[in-house]
Each structure stands twice: as C-alpha cells, then as structure tokens.
Design an enzyme around this catalytic site. Structure first.
Site, short mmCIF file in Angstrom:
data_model
loop_
_atom_site.label_atom_id
_atom_site.label_comp_id
_atom_site.label_asym_id
_atom_site.label_seq_id
_atom_site.Cartn_x
_atom_site.Cartn_y
_atom_site.Cartn_z
N HIS A 1 3.68 -2.41 -13.06
CA HIS A 1 4.14 -2.65 -11.84
C HIS A 1 5.86 -1.90 -11.25
O HIS A 1 6.48 -1.53 -12.61
CB HIS A 1 4.43 -3.89 -11.50
CG HIS A 1 4.84 -4.94 -10.03
ND1 HIS A 1 4.51 -4.17 -8.76
CD2 HIS A 1 6.41 -5.56 -9.51
CE1 HIS A 1 4.82 -5.01 -8.07
NE2 HIS A 1 5.60 -4.81 -8.41
N ASN B 1 0.84 -3.75 -0.43
CA ASN B 1 0.89 -3.17 -0.96
C ASN B 1 -0.40 -3.04 -0.64
O ASN B 1 -1.35 -3.60 -0.12
CB ASN B 1 1.04 -3.86 -2.07
CG ASN B 1 0.79 -2.60 -3.28
OD1 ASN B 1 -0.51 -1.95 -3.79
ND2 ASN B 1 1.05 -3.43 -4.06
#
Length: 1118
Positions: free
Chosen positions: A455, A203
């Site tokens: 998320h 990420n």
C-alpha cells in the site's frame, strides 16, 4: 496493499496485496485497496486483557508438495481473547502465487455487529537461511463481511516449490503468523475536508501508488498552476485529454468537499480496468507522466515548466592521475536515485553518489592519446532543481535469492537538507556558488508491504508549515512531524508490553512501512513554488463544466437525501405488454424497468397522482383503474387485485405500504383502461368476486413467434369454450378456428405450461386474476415434421433454455470460429454432435471441449472429460458466472481412448541441426520415460542409429532435472515446465575420473528498474570440462558448439555462478577448480554463465515457460 471487497466466507479474490481470501474471482466483487487506519479512541469494543494481546503461531505442514486440496486451514490459536487461524491456498487462489490469509476462526458464531482490529504479519520461513524468510505485514478491521484478510500473491509458486530455495525442506513448509490485537477505529464517519481542509482520492483497485504521487504533485502549487494554464477547450473530453483530465482532477481536489475519483484521468492515459488493478512502480509513473505533460506543454504558455521545477544537472568525469587528461559529460536529471542499503541517512547516500572510483590495474582508463592510464571516475552536481525529488532504492536485486527484495533498513532523512555542506563537496567546479542549496522537506511518500505489492500513501505539508497531513487514498488526517519523519525511517520497532505482569518476550516488528520517495523544495525558491492558485487561474470553460458536474452531483445528493420523502411509482399499461412480450420478454407480462415511472411525494393523495397520470397518458381520471402487482410463491409477478376507492383516497405512501412493506420499495401498478367500440376510453365495469382478469398470448409455430393479444374478464363459473370465438377475433383467425389453450404457470427454475381443458370451468382449472393463457391453432397432423416447436410448452421450454454458444478453436482462443444456438439442457453427446456436424466430422467422440474462464478471458487449463458433465449448462458455468464461449479441438483419436493415455509435449533438440521440433507423445499412463524416448526415436531424425536420448525438465531457462528412464510418466507435469529431449553427446558417455559435467546458462543483466537483476534466457545445456582446462580452451568448444561468429563471441563474458551470484572469469582461470565434485546432474546451484545480449529469434513452437505474472511497465498511451 491491495485488497478485495468483502465476500462471503467461502468465496473470494485478487492482487498482490491484501485481500479477503475469496476463492479468486469466484464472485463478482470489485477489488479495492485496504485503507490504513490510524488509531483513535475506541468506538466499538475495548481490547480484552485476559491474556497478552500479541502472539506468534507456527504451523508446520508436512508433505506439502503432494497436497491435493485447494485450500487448507491451520489449527485455531488464541490472541487477545479471540480465536484465529491461518488459511492458505497451496497452489494459489487462481494465481501463480501462494495465497495466505489470517481468518477469524469462529466468525459464524459471533454476535451480530462484531468487529475486531489486528496488526499482523504472515511468513513463510526459509529453513536454510532465515534471513531469506518471506514476511509481509498489514492491519485490518475484521467483521462479519470481512472475516479474513491477507495476501493473494504472497510469494511466487516457482520460488516456493524450488527445493534449492530453502522454503520446502524434506517437503515440509513452515508458516508463521504474528498477531497483535488493537483497539478499533471508527473509520466511516470521518470527514477529511472538515477535519483537515483537504480531500483524498478514490482508489480504483490498485491505484494507491498513483494517488500518493498525484497528491504530491497537486500540492506543488507552481505545478498545479501550470496544469491549469495548459490550453484545453470546452469541446475536449476529459477521458480523451490528459491535460483536461488533470485540470479536472486538480480543480476537484481544490474545491470538492468529498474524495475525488481518478477514472477520467486513467481513461485519458488509455488504461483499461486491468491497468487499474495492476500495481506499478511510482517512480516510473512519475517519469512517464512528467514526460507526457512536458510533451503536451510544448508550444504553449507553460512550455518548460517541468524542466524549471524538477530538472537538475550533474557532471560525469574521468580524470587521469599521471597525465593532463580529463573527460566530462553533462547530464540532466528529474530525480535522483539514492542507495538505502549501507547508508544510514540521505547525506551518506549523497556521499556515496559522489564517491570517487579509482580506475587502475586491470581496470585502467584508455585515454585517447595517452593509452591506458590510472584515473579516477566520479559524479559532481552542476546545479540542483527548485523541487528535488529523491527516489530511495528500497527495492534491490538479491543475487543469493535470485529475486527482488525490499530493503526495510532504518534510513533517516532531515527536515532541512543542506547540499552545500562541507564546502560544497557535492558540487562541480562549474557550479554557481551564489545559489544557496538549502532545502526543506515537502513530502514523504511511503510504501507499506513487500516486494510484490503493498500500500502507498504520502505525508505532505502543503504550505511548508509545521503541520503535516497524511494522504491515504480517500482519507486525509493531521499528523505530527514525528509521524511523518521518524516513523517512516524503517528498521525495527519494539512494541510496548501491554501486560508487564506476564513473562512475555519483547515483540519486535520489522517496519514494513517506510519512505521510498522524498520531495524537497529549495528555500530560495519557496515563495515561487508555493504560490497562490485561485479561480482566475482556471479556464472559464473548465469552471463552467465542473460547476455543472458539481450541481448534478448536488442534485443527486439532494434526491438521495430526500428519497425517504418520495416514492417511485411504475405504471405498466396494455401498450407496454404489447411492446415487450415476444421481444424483450417471453415469460410473465412486463419488465417494470422499461415502463413509465413517476417520482411522487409520499404525502400526495393517490387521487391527485391519478391527475398526473391523466396528463401523461391522456386517460381521464374516471376511466383509470389501477391494479396492484403481487409476487407469487412460484416467483411469478402478476396483477393481483384492483385498488379499492378507500385505498385511492389515501396518500401515495400509504398505498405503497399496502403493496409492499419493504422500506423505500417502489410501487408497481397496472393501469387497466377499457375501450369502447370507437376505441376511446370508457369507465371500467364493476368487478365482482366472480370476475377473473386473464391475459392472453398467441403462439405461431410456423414463425416461432409469441405475442400479447389482450386481456379479458371472464366469469369463474364460465368455461374456456365460451370465449373461443373472442380469442379467434383477438388473434385475427376465423371465428370457428380450432385452437389449443395452455396456462403459463411458472418458468423458474423450470418451465411449467399445461394444457387447459376447455370443458372445465375456469374455477375448476384454478385460474385466478392475473393468470396468463397462451393459445395457438390446434397443430395439424403433419405439422410436427416441419416445425421445430409445435406447441406452446415446447416453445417456452426452448426459449427458457436456449443459448447461443460461441465456439473458438483452442489454437486461436481470441477468435470466434462459429456460433450455434443450443439448449442448456443438451447432453454432452448432443453438444459434441452439433459441433461435429458444423465441422463436417463423422466421429463426434474426436471433439474435445474446453470451458472458458470469465475472469482471465482465456480457456481453462483443463479440458472437459468425455461425458464429464451432464448438460451444456454445466459446461458454461464458471464459479457464479455463466459464459457463452467454448473452445474445441479435433483429436486424431477418440477422446475416451485418449483419456486412457498420458500426453506429453516434448521439444526435441537436434544434435547437428539448429532446429527444435515439438512432438506430442501419447502413451498408456503406466509407461516410463524410457518408453517416451523409444517412441520419440521413431519420430525424429537422429545423428546416428544408435544415438542415446535423455529427457530434461527445463524451467526459466535452467535445467532442473534429468529424468531416470524408469520414472513413470503419469506424474510428469508439462504444464509449467518444458520437457526437452536431446541426444546424449559421446563425450558425456566417456567421462574420465576427473572430468566434470556442468550446467551452462545464458544470462543478461537487466537494469531497467535501476537495480541489477540477472535474467536467464535461451537454451541451457550441459558441458564436460576437463581438469586443468582454462577458460580459453572451454570458450573454443562453446563457440564451436553454439556456432557463434567471432565478432559476436568477442563481446561475451563468462562468469561462475554459485547461489545466483556471478563471479567473472579470466581467460587463464582453471574452470574446474570452481565447481565442487557433485553428483553429475545435481549442481544447479552452480553453473557457468554466458553473458551476452538476447538477440536470438524467438522459437516458433510454444513453450510453457515464464507463466508467472510480474509487474508490468507503466504505459500512458494517449
């Protein structure tokens, strides 16, 4: 949910998402996303059972809007035997949102290595309608480095502080925290490839939304094969080619053993770091990426792949009931948007999608040759694609709240989806009934969090077997069908009572984690879509490139793994000192990062290493003498002593330990080489305790130049006067030139450089090995007049504190205007005086400076007050970073005088001309609004001399306040909302008993995100409406007031708004009946809306409006 890396407890950072609190960007940590952690066997500590492990805490905060603190902690509450508290930033953690975190209250007192895992939600309660409470949940493993966690962008401040929204009631805010303590998970030792055969994606900050989509596309093998077959060449660079970057990413996902980075791909999109820290809409990214690939596949062997896989067609039809007329239009789709609200499963959504809408009454259809007719309107499907992408509308516009909300309702989806059900009720007459539209579920993309961020992760079954996998950024885990399906339906979850003996109420959590995108693969196309993809599908140059990358990576990995067997030795020589001093460095002797370094096995004998040095530098072993460096207490770093023969007989590792006990530290050495008269190396002379090695720098005040001239051994009992001739020789001066000597003692935090008494012995002057003597010609009597820094101390002071400052006009904050070299020790007066000189301004007090925000790259909101800081260094500091930018303004009055005044920017709207002029009003702070209006009257053109003015507060194109004339101006804020002055129309002064004064706002419906959203724009205004007056009569007055041409005005629609919900009006409606009798200026919950397109030219004056940041559209630039 996005999150920042850990930071010490009173510093922390951003993104809507979850983050340790960090007074945003006070430190330089990089943001990342938190990784959801599935439960596993406990590895650190078990959950305590002394009391219920879940609890709700309520915190009432009075006088909230008047709080003048940056952050605020709640009282401590206990859950699971642990102490917790809530931390909020009332004005936002450097964002225009309320920031809120859960904090471990006693983190500083806990034993080393503590950690605990908690699932929790934080909420701001809506005290008028509870269903509009803003609640966000997450989970986190708390530890010493991450002792708080939460949401930097919890909810917009504009929404929070708006009294009509219900979050602040009587200026009291109610915050709730629900905490459930769970067992701890061991996260770091997990190996995804080993456990599942698949690897995850790293990420970059807020790119989990992209990662979940990329994994889904990668696991459609037909799509992956097509990407591999896109033509690329060995000369392409991944950062500049989307096809090559995607090929590279897919190859690594297929063959790598560890998680894969996406930076090359985002660079190929043309994204900078900022884009990677912005959360975007996944569906939008999917469409944009597929469009880009479709475009780049044109003219290649894989042209049309995107259409073959994802494109379906439906037919929009309108069919008249009483006459034989039917209108149809065929449209293609790559994904389908399905309603979640009001639908319990996918089939209910499809039923709603094809629902027939009657066109009758006022809404009849105009058929070409038949005129207005009763008709039915609908959609039917001509064909479905092999890969069916269903976007679930989890985000919708809420008219009551005037904002986007997330729909967390329970919504079911089947493992097998039959779109031929009920005799093909979804299919059009033109559909091919021989195609069996039976689909099997391939992937479930999940969003966990709220509307402003959260998320993303995906559940995928790559081969359509019974085994599901969860792809959560870097981590891939095996999951069962229940976890992938039922647990992603949404709705509410009641947690089991872990302590039945306690009389505690059931603990319900809204499940904020739920599916928002589904991918189905048609059974008939399964073998074609889930095809075999192997190395022969990958271009040779790509395989070679990636293998090379892999080898380099393996080499680095091996080096890292073997690092404990090796030592890095950095060898500084006379040549390095000559090269660096006066250019790269001025203090001390050398930058060790710029000298030759050797990677040597620790077992190697030091004498063998000397042979390596001999080969490298051409200095025979017998002529080498090595000195150890030492860090002194005053933070200088100097050669300390030569290695002894006994030490040189040891291994390199043992010598390093003599030098530095720190594990894996580098060994830094100074190589002393003596040269004979012919400049060839000779054996070094024996060094006695009486010998001192000194280093010499020469300063030239005329040239403002410092350089290294050499080193000498002197006797401790000798005197500087004895070596003056030698120093003159080193400098190239006459043998009897008079020179001054100074010892460079230290430079941090301040420079210390003191004259040396030439008559004292070196020992008496406390000189020792490694000391530095700077010398210069003795200053002539008149030299101080034409040189800036006449002696060594003044020059070193200057070098230590010099700073080139880039000055920018505050009006043009992106452009450097001029640069000035200054000293960080300059006082406030010194700085403004220099700036005034540069600008040819006689009065420096008319200069106002504003500091720079290193993170936003913008001026800070507040300028520097007159003599508000001591030194230039204070002006340039932004948290723990130092800037080199200042912004300046030239004021029309001195700054001290201005600070006694309140300055307001007021936009004056002319009564008869279509013009707006922005005025700066400056009055003593104790003045009133009436004084502002009186002052304004002297500056503006009024329609008549006795015109009465009023001052309004306008925010987001709505009028929120009419200021009473006696209100003090000191508390008025014009930073976030516009202050508008205008004449009070005559009709408003003579209101009849049944007249109403209503708010009128312009609006448009924005459907860009496939959800309807009301957007206000333009200038709001008041309008008098009479009792019994119809919309037709009011429209005439509005058209005249706004001077809108007939052809344009015909397209306008009119709606009555109450609490953000539009109710469209007919021409015959009596408008006054809709509006309640209210205080004249108090009805902003109700207004008359004018719906039309926003095509007005933008005003030239600056309006401080719409400052809040919203989700940006996805753009792929290349």
């Amino acid at each position: 949910m996005t999150v920042m890396t850990p930071a010490p407890i009173d510093q922390q950072e951003d993104e809507e998402m979850l983050v340790p609190h960090t007074d945003l960007p006070e430190n330089n940590h990089q943001p990342m996303e938190v990784v959801a952690q599935p439960e596993a066997a406990p590895t650190v500590e078990s959950q305590p059972v002394e009391e219920p492990p879940q609890s709700r805490f309520t915190w009432r905060i009075d006088n909230f809007s008047r709080m003048n603190v940056k952050k605020l902690y709640s009282e401590v509450f206990v859950v699971g035997g642990y102490k917790w508290r809530v931390l909020i930033f009332p004005k936002g953690n450097n964002v225009d949102y309320l920031s809120m975190y859960l904090d471990v209250a006693d983190s500083t007192n806990l034993p080393y290595g503590w950690s605990r895992y908690a699932q929790f939600s934080l909420a701001v309660v809506n005290q008028i309608q509870n269903k509009y409470t803003v609640r966000k949940d997450t989970q986190h493993q708390f530890n010493a480095r991450e002792s708080d966690w939460g949401f930097t962008s919890f909810m917009p401040l504009g929404e929070l502080y708006d009294p009509s929204r219900g979050y602040l009631l009587n200026d009291t805010l109610v915050v709730e925290a629900e905490v459930l303590v769970r067992r701890i998970v061991d996260y770091w030792t997990y190996d995804s490839k080993k456990e599942t055969g698949y690897v995850g994606l790293k990420n970059q900050g807020a790119t989990c939304y992209m990662n979940s989509l990329l994994q889904t596309l990668y696991h459609i093998p037909y799509f992956r094969k097509a990407v591999y077959h896109m033509p690329t060449t060995e000369n392409d660079m991944p950062a500049g080619s989307i096809p090559l970057a995607l090929q590279s990413l897919f190859y690594k996902l297929q063959y790598s053993d560890t998680s894969v980075a996406t930076k090359e791909l985002t660079k190929s999109f043309g994204w900078d770091t900022y884009d990677s820290f912005m959360q975007h809409d996944v569906q939008e990214l999917n469409r944009v990426l597929c469009e880009k690939l479709e475009d780049k596949m044109k003219g290649t062997v894989v042209e049309g792949t995107i259409q073959k896989l994802f494109e379906g067609h439906h037919m929009n039809y309108i069919e008249c009931i009483n006459v034989d007329y039917k209108s149809t239009r065929k449209e293609s789709f790559y994904d389908l948007q399905l309603d979640v609200k009001g639908c319990h499963d996918v089939y209910a959504s499809f039923d709603k999608y094809v629902e027939v809408e009657p066109l009758e009454g006022d809404n009849k259809y105009h058929a070409e040759q038949y005129g207005l007719q009763d008709a039915k309107k609908g959609v039917l499907f001509i064909d479905f694609p092999p890969v069916l992408q269903l976007q679930l509308k989890r985000f919708e516009y809420d008219f009551m709240r005037d904002t986007m909300v997330k729909i967390n309702d329970r919504y079911e989806f089947p493992l097998e989806l039959d779109l031929d059900r009920d005799d093909g009720k979804y299919l059009s007459p033109d559909a091919d009934r021989n195609v069996r539209n039976l689909y099997t579920l391939h992937s479930v993309l999940v969003h966990s969090g709220g509307v402003h961020g959260g998320h993303y992760y995906a559940f995928i079954r790559p081969t359509l077997s019974d085994q599901w996998y969860k792809f959560d950024d870097e981590r891939v885990t095996k999951e069962d069908t229940k976890r992938a399906l039922e647990e992603q339906y949404g709705g509410e979850e009641e947690l089991p009572q872990t302590n039945p003996g306690f009389n505690n109420t059931p603990f319900k959590f809204t499940k904020y984690s739920n599916a928002y995108m589904l991918v189905y693969i048609r059974e008939a196309d399964k073998d074609k879509v889930i095809c075999n993809v192997d190395e022969k599908d990958i271009a040779e140059h790509l395989r070679e490139r990636l293998k090379k990358e892999q080898e380099e990576k393996e080499h680095k990995k091996k080096e890292k793994a073997e690092a404990h067997l090796y030592t890095i030795i950095k060898v500084a020589r006379n040549e390095d000192l000559k090269e660096q001093i006066g250019k790269d460095i001025y203090f001390d002797l050398v930058d060790h990062d710029k000298v030759r370094s050797f990677r040597v096995q620790k077992q190697m004998s030091f004498n063998l290493f000397k042979e390596e040095v001999a080969k490298e530098f051409g200095i025979p072993v017998q002529f080498q003498r090595f000195w150890l460096w030492a860090k002194r207490q005053n933070h200088t770093y100097r050669p300390n002593r030569p290695l002894t023969p006994a030490e040189e007989a040891q291994s390199v590792g043992q010598v390093r330990e003599v030098s530095n006990k720190v594990h894996n530290a580098e060994l830094k050495l100074f190589l002393e080489v003596e040269l004979g008269p012919d400049l060839r190396p000779i054996a070094p002379s024996d060094k006695t305790k009486d010998d001192i090695l000194l280093f010499f720098k020469l300063y030239d005040p005329e040239k403002e130049e410092l350089r290294y001239v050499g080193r000498l051994f002197v006797k401790s009992t000798g005197k500087p006067s004895e070596i003056l001739t030698r120093l003159n020789e080193m400098a190239g001066y006459d043998p009897d030139e008079e020179i001054g000597l100074y010892e460079e003692i230290k430079f941090e935090p301040n420079v210390m450089c003191e004259p040396i008494d030439k008559k004292l012995t070196f020992r008496a002057s406390q000189l020792e090995d490694g000391d530095i003597i700077c010398f210069q010609k003795a200053p002539a009597m008149d030299s101080e007049e034409h040189v800036r820094y006449p002696d060594v101390p003044s020059y070193l002071e200057y070098v230590h504190n010099r700073q080139v400052v880039h000055f920018r006009s505050l009006d043009k904050p992106k452009e450097d205007d001029f640069c000035l070299e200054m000293s960080r020790l300059y006082t406030y007066d010194d700085v403004v005086e220099k700036v005034a000189q540069q600008l040819n301004l006689d009065d420096p007090s008319k200069i106002r400076l504003t500091p720079h925000n290193c993170y936003s790259q913008q001026p800070k909101p507040q300028p520097i007050k007159y003599r508000g800081v001591d030194h230039l260094s204070d002006m340039l500091v932004h948290y723990n970073q130092t800037s080199d930018i200042l912004y300046y303004e030239i004021l029309d009055i001195p700054l001290p005088e201005l600070q006694g005044l309140k300055t307001l920017k007021v936009a004056f709207y002319h009564a008869t001309k279509d013009e707006v002029v922005s005025h700066t009003i400056r009055l003593p702070k104790q003045s009133t609004v009436g004084d502002v209006l009186d002052d304004l009257k002297t500056k503006v053109e009024l329609s008549h001399p006795n015109a009465e003015l009023r001052l309004l507060e306008v925010f987001y194109h709505k009028i929120y306040k009419v200021f009473p004339p006696n209100e003090k101006i000191e508390t008025i804020n014009d930073q976030y909302w516009t202050l508008r002055a205008e004449e009070v129309p005559e009709e408003e002064k003579n209101l009849g008993p049944h007249d109403r004064l209503i708010h009128v706002y312009h609006f448009t419906k924005d459907t860009s995100q496939n959800q309807m959203q009301i957007q206000n724009f333009g200038e709001p205004f008041f309008l008098v409406i009479r009792e019994g007056e119809t919309l037709t009569e009011i429209k005439v007055r509005i058209q005249k007031k706004l001077q809108v041409p007939d052809d344009e005005f015909e397209k306008w629609k009119f709606a009555f708004f109450a609490l953000g919900r539009p109710e469209y009006l007919q021409d015959s409606d009596i408008v006054s009946n809709r509006f309640q009798r209210r205080d004249v200026y108090g009805a902003w919950e109700q207004y008359l809306g004018l719906e039309h397109t926003d095509n007005a030219p933008k005003r030239s004056y600056a309006v401080n409006q719409n400052r809040h940041t919203f989700e940006k559209p996805v753009k792929i630039y290349n």
